[in-house]
Design a protein around this motif. Structure first.
Motif, PDB file in Angstrom:
ATOM      1  N   GLU A 155     -12.868  17.200  -8.321  1.00  0.00           N
ATOM      2  CA  GLU A 155     -13.084  16.055  -9.198  1.00  0.00           C
ATOM      3  C   GLU A 155     -11.802  15.273  -9.453  1.00  0.00           C
ATOM      4  OE1 GLU A 155     -15.121  16.992 -12.796  1.00  0.00           O
ATOM      5  OE2 GLU A 155     -16.764  18.041 -11.778  1.00  0.00           O
ATOM      6  N   ILE A 156     -10.709  15.663  -8.788  1.00  0.00           N
ATOM      7  CA  ILE A 156      -9.410  15.039  -9.043  1.00  0.00           C
ATOM      8  C   ILE A 156      -8.883  14.379  -7.779  1.00  0.00           C
ATOM      9  CG2 ILE A 156      -7.037  15.430  -9.819  1.00  0.00           C
ATOM     10  CD1 ILE A 156      -8.061  18.043 -11.111  1.00  0.00           C
ATOM     11  N   ALA A 157      -8.413  13.158  -7.918  1.00  0.00           N
ATOM     12  CA  ALA A 157      -7.732  12.467  -6.829  1.00  0.00           C
ATOM     13  C   ALA A 157      -6.285  12.226  -7.238  1.00  0.00           C
ATOM     14  CB  ALA A 157      -8.409  11.142  -6.509  1.00  0.00           C
ATOM     15  N   ALA A 158      -5.377  12.583  -6.357  1.00  0.00           N
ATOM     16  CA  ALA A 158      -3.950  12.341  -6.569  1.00  0.00           C
ATOM     17  C   ALA A 158      -3.559  11.122  -5.747  1.00  0.00           C
ATOM     18  CB  ALA A 158      -3.139  13.560  -6.149  1.00  0.00           C
ATOM     19  N   ILE A 159      -3.168  10.052  -6.420  1.00  0.00           N
ATOM     20  CA  ILE A 159      -2.765   8.828  -5.735  1.00  0.00           C
ATOM     21  C   ILE A 159      -1.253   8.859  -5.573  1.00  0.00           C
ATOM     22  CG2 ILE A 159      -2.733   6.308  -5.847  1.00  0.00           C
ATOM     23  CD1 ILE A 159      -5.298   6.465  -7.515  1.00  0.00           C
ATOM     24  N   VAL A 160      -0.803   8.865  -4.337  1.00  0.00           N
ATOM     25  CA  VAL A 160       0.614   9.107  -4.065  1.00  0.00           C
ATOM     26  C   VAL A 160       1.134   8.135  -3.014  1.00  0.00           C
ATOM     27  CG1 VAL A 160       0.391  11.556  -4.622  1.00  0.00           C
ATOM     28  CG2 VAL A 160       0.144  10.818  -2.251  1.00  0.00           C
ATOM     29  N   ARG A 161       2.415   7.938  -3.028  1.00  0.00           N
ATOM     30  CA  ARG A 161       3.068   7.091  -2.037  1.00  0.00           C
ATOM     31  C   ARG A 161       3.309   7.856  -0.742  1.00  0.00           C
ATOM     32  NH1 ARG A 161       7.875   4.218  -4.712  1.00  0.00           N
ATOM     33  NH2 ARG A 161       8.398   6.390  -5.100  1.00  0.00           N
ATOM     34  N   THR A 162       3.622   9.158  -0.868  1.00  0.00           N
ATOM     35  CA  THR A 162       3.944   9.991   0.284  1.00  0.00           C
ATOM     36  C   THR A 162       3.052  11.226   0.265  1.00  0.00           C
ATOM     37  OG1 THR A 162       6.254   9.252   0.083  1.00  0.00           O
ATOM     38  CG2 THR A 162       5.811  11.121   1.548  1.00  0.00           C
ATOM     39  N   PRO A 163       1.943  11.227   1.009  1.00  0.00           N
ATOM     40  CA  PRO A 163       1.003  12.352   0.959  1.00  0.00           C
ATOM     41  C   PRO A 163       1.628  13.703   1.280  1.00  0.00           C
ATOM     42  CG  PRO A 163      -0.014  10.469   2.027  1.00  0.00           C
ATOM     43  CD  PRO A 163       1.428  10.109   1.834  1.00  0.00           C
ATOM     44  N   GLU A 164       2.656  13.713   2.119  1.00  0.00           N
ATOM     45  CA  GLU A 164       3.276  14.986   2.484  1.00  0.00           C
ATOM     46  C   GLU A 164       3.827  15.713   1.250  1.00  0.00           C
ATOM     47  OE1 GLU A 164       2.879  12.345   5.805  1.00  0.00           O
ATOM     48  OE2 GLU A 164       3.947  12.063   3.905  1.00  0.00           O
ATOM     49  N   LYS A 165       4.232  14.955   0.256  1.00  0.00           N
ATOM     50  CA  LYS A 165       4.776  15.572  -0.952  1.00  0.00           C
ATOM     51  C   LYS A 165       3.693  16.195  -1.826  1.00  0.00           C
ATOM     52  CE  LYS A 165       8.867  12.595  -1.280  1.00  0.00           C
ATOM     53  NZ  LYS A 165       9.614  11.616  -2.126  1.00  0.00           N
ATOM     54  N   ALA A 166       2.434  15.926  -1.497  1.00  0.00           N
ATOM     55  CA  ALA A 166       1.318  16.464  -2.271  1.00  0.00           C
ATOM     56  C   ALA A 166       0.575  17.555  -1.517  1.00  0.00           C
ATOM     57  CB  ALA A 166       0.348  15.347  -2.630  1.00  0.00           C
ATOM     58  N   ALA A 167       1.223  18.138  -0.516  1.00  0.00           N
ATOM     59  CA  ALA A 167       0.566  19.161   0.304  1.00  0.00           C
ATOM     60  C   ALA A 167       0.094  20.342  -0.542  1.00  0.00           C
ATOM     61  CB  ALA A 167       1.506  19.631   1.409  1.00  0.00           C
ATOM     62  N   ASP A 168       0.868  20.707  -1.543  1.00  0.00           N
ATOM     63  CA  ASP A 168       0.481  21.835  -2.392  1.00  0.00           C
ATOM     64  C   ASP A 168      -0.775  21.520  -3.193  1.00  0.00           C
ATOM     65  OD1 ASP A 168       2.164  19.937  -3.749  1.00  0.00           O
ATOM     66  OD2 ASP A 168       2.254  21.329  -5.444  1.00  0.00           O
ATOM     67  N   LEU A 169      -0.911  20.271  -3.637  1.00  0.00           N
ATOM     68  CA  LEU A 169      -2.114  19.875  -4.363  1.00  0.00           C
ATOM     69  C   LEU A 169      -3.315  19.845  -3.427  1.00  0.00           C
ATOM     70  CD1 LEU A 169      -0.664  16.989  -6.566  1.00  0.00           C
ATOM     71  CD2 LEU A 169      -1.116  19.363  -7.243  1.00  0.00           C
ATOM     72  N   ALA A 170      -3.096  19.341  -2.219  1.00  0.00           N
ATOM     73  CA  ALA A 170      -4.178  19.310  -1.230  1.00  0.00           C
ATOM     74  C   ALA A 170      -4.670  20.714  -0.924  1.00  0.00           C
ATOM     75  CB  ALA A 170      -3.703  18.618   0.039  1.00  0.00           C
ATOM     76  N   SER A 171      -3.743  21.663  -0.862  1.00  0.00           N
ATOM     77  CA  SER A 171      -4.123  23.048  -0.547  1.00  0.00           C
ATOM     78  C   SER A 171      -4.979  23.668  -1.642  1.00  0.00           C
ATOM     79  CB  SER A 171      -2.877  23.901  -0.317  1.00  0.00           C
ATOM     80  OG  SER A 171      -2.181  24.113  -1.534  1.00  0.00           O
ATOM     81  N   ARG A 172      -4.929  23.094  -2.832  1.00  0.00           N
ATOM     82  CA  ARG A 172      -5.734  23.598  -3.944  1.00  0.00           C
ATOM     83  C   ARG A 172      -7.045  22.837  -4.083  1.00  0.00           C
ATOM     84  NH1 ARG A 172      -1.630  24.038  -8.955  1.00  0.00           N
ATOM     85  NH2 ARG A 172      -3.450  25.038  -9.912  1.00  0.00           N
ATOM     86  N   GLY A 173      -7.289  21.881  -3.169  1.00  0.00           N
ATOM     87  CA  GLY A 173      -8.555  21.163  -3.154  1.00  0.00           C
ATOM     88  C   GLY A 173      -8.536  19.803  -3.790  1.00  0.00           C
ATOM     89  N   VAL A 174      -7.367  19.344  -4.274  1.00  0.00           N
ATOM     90  CA  VAL A 174      -7.259  18.000  -4.837  1.00  0.00           C
ATOM     91  C   VAL A 174      -7.292  16.982  -3.705  1.00  0.00           C
ATOM     92  CG1 VAL A 174      -5.749  16.423  -6.115  1.00  0.00           C
ATOM     93  CG2 VAL A 174      -5.942  18.831  -6.823  1.00  0.00           C
ATOM     94  N   GLU A 175      -8.047  15.910  -3.878  1.00  0.00           N
ATOM     95  CA  GLU A 175      -8.108  14.868  -2.853  1.00  0.00           C
ATOM     96  C   GLU A 175      -6.848  14.000  -2.936  1.00  0.00           C
ATOM     97  OE1 GLU A 175     -10.738  10.916  -1.759  1.00  0.00           O
ATOM     98  OE2 GLU A 175     -11.796  12.704  -2.497  1.00  0.00           O
ATOM     99  N   ILE A 176      -6.185  13.816  -1.816  1.00  0.00           N
ATOM    100  CA  ILE A 176      -4.959  13.025  -1.776  1.00  0.00           C
ATOM    101  C   ILE A 176      -5.289  11.645  -1.222  1.00  0.00           C
ATOM    102  CG2 ILE A 176      -2.573  12.932  -0.991  1.00  0.00           C
ATOM    103  CD1 ILE A 176      -3.327  15.380  -2.754  1.00  0.00           C
ATOM    104  N   ARG A 177      -4.907  10.624  -1.994  1.00  0.00           N
ATOM    105  CA  ARG A 177      -5.149   9.245  -1.573  1.00  0.00           C
ATOM    106  C   ARG A 177      -3.814   8.506  -1.550  1.00  0.00           C
ATOM    107  NH1 ARG A 177     -10.677   7.174  -4.662  1.00  0.00           N
ATOM    108  NH2 ARG A 177     -12.081   8.778  -3.827  1.00  0.00           N
ATOM    109  N   ARG A 178      -3.505   7.899  -0.418  1.00  0.00           N
ATOM    110  CA  ARG A 178      -2.237   7.200  -0.297  1.00  0.00           C
ATOM    111  C   ARG A 178      -2.369   5.762  -0.792  1.00  0.00           C
ATOM    112  NH1 ARG A 178       0.341   3.465   2.217  1.00  0.00           N
ATOM    113  NH2 ARG A 178       2.623   3.605   2.450  1.00  0.00           N
ATOM    114  N   ALA A 179      -1.427   5.371  -1.649  1.00  0.00           N
ATOM    115  CA  ALA A 179      -1.341   3.984  -2.112  1.00  0.00           C
ATOM    116  C   ALA A 179       0.035   3.780  -2.713  1.00  0.00           C
ATOM    117  CB  ALA A 179      -2.424   3.679  -3.148  1.00  0.00           C
ATOM    118  N   THR A 180       0.429   2.540  -2.784  1.00  0.00           N
ATOM    119  CA  THR A 180       1.696   2.205  -3.418  1.00  0.00           C
ATOM    120  C   THR A 180       1.526   0.989  -4.297  1.00  0.00           C
ATOM    121  OG1 THR A 180       3.969   1.458  -3.028  1.00  0.00           O
ATOM    122  CG2 THR A 180       2.353   0.951  -1.329  1.00  0.00           C
TER     123      THR A 180
END
Length: 285
Positions: A30-55
């Protein structure tokens, strides 16, 4: 489809907000992490958080980042002079996407303070009000980390320099503000809401005494005028503009603009704010 989204999700505040959501039982899906650099959110992705790239600086990336989201936390940008444009792009994208509520991290007393950080926050609040989006404004006072991050310098010099005139600052830890943001993101509210957030207030004399007590090293507070503080900061290597800016921030404390008797923070997080001594111990560790 995620219910909640957090911008700047790999920043120091954004990451703590997501950690708090997960720790309090919000499903990662139920959580989306909006980030500039998806690679920095790899740990969140591994826990099931959806990673969305935007700046913030590329408005074309924002509609997709907020699509389908019900609640959006807009963490203010970190580039002075560009924040209003950046925040407006996010607000426009959120309105276009049908976001039900936008939560924004502002500054204490944004509508009245002379704090030099306030104008862009005040302008963003105005844009948000004009947008018609239901919204919650989190007006944060100072981070305790503004001081605990300087612990090595305090211990080395034995001095905390300031130009606060003995006035108090209602600082709270970044984790406290993150818990408040997570609570605002998930709670049901009607209409628009403004929270004035701050922890238990302390003076710089009390800060010095707490550092001394926790560390066993004597640290004293030296109160200067704003001009004297700016000069002292220049003498240790800051450029004149930065030194003057820091002195102006302390002047804002001196005239009472960063202290609040509001209990909004403790009510949102369901507990007292983190005590100053505990924050210093954590920084020491």
């Amino acid at each position: 489809m995620p219910t909640y989204a957090v911008t700047g999700a790999t920043g120091r505040l954004g990451r703590l907000v997501i950690e708090h959501l997960l720790d309090t039982g919000v499903p990662a899906a139920e959580i989306a992490a909006i980030v500039r650099t998806p690679e920095k959110a790899a740990d969140l992705a591994s826990r099931g958080v959806e990673i969305r790239r935007a700046t913030y600086d590329d408005p074309s990336t924002l509609p997709g980042a907020v699509a389908g989201v019900r609640r959006l936390l807009l963490i203010s940008g970190d580039t002075p002079g560009h924040r209003v444009r950046q925040h407006t792009a996010v607000i426009d994208a959120a309105k276009l996407a049908g976001v039900e509520r936008l939560i924004y991290t502002s500054i204490l007393r944004a509508d009245t303070t002379t704090n030099p950080l306030a104008p862009e926050h005040r302008a963003t609040e105005e844009v948000l009000a004009a947008s018609g989006l239901p919204h919650t404004v989190l007006r944060n006072s100072w981070y305790t980390e503004n001081y605990t991050d300087q612990l090595p310098q305090y211990l080395q010099s034995g001095t905390i320099l300031g130009a606060t005139g003995g006035s108090k600052v209602s600082a709270a830890t970044r984790a406290d503000y993150a818990a408040a943001a997570a609570a605002a993101l998930t709670r049901e509210e009607d209409g628009n809401t403004v929270y004035e957030l701050g922890g238990t207030a302390f003076t710089f004399d009390e800060l010095a005494a707490a550092v001394t007590e926790v560390t066993g090293t004597t640290v004293v507070h030296q109160d200067l005028s704003a001009a004297e503080l700016a000069s002292a900061l220049e003498n240790v290597g800051l450029d004149a503009g930065t030194a003057g800016f820091v002195a102006a921030l302390d002047h804002s404390i001196a005239i009472g603009e960063l202290v609040t008797d509001s209990d909004d923070l403790s009510r949102l997080i369901g507990r007292p704010s983190t005590p100053l001594h505990d924050a210093i111990r954590a920084a020491r560790a």
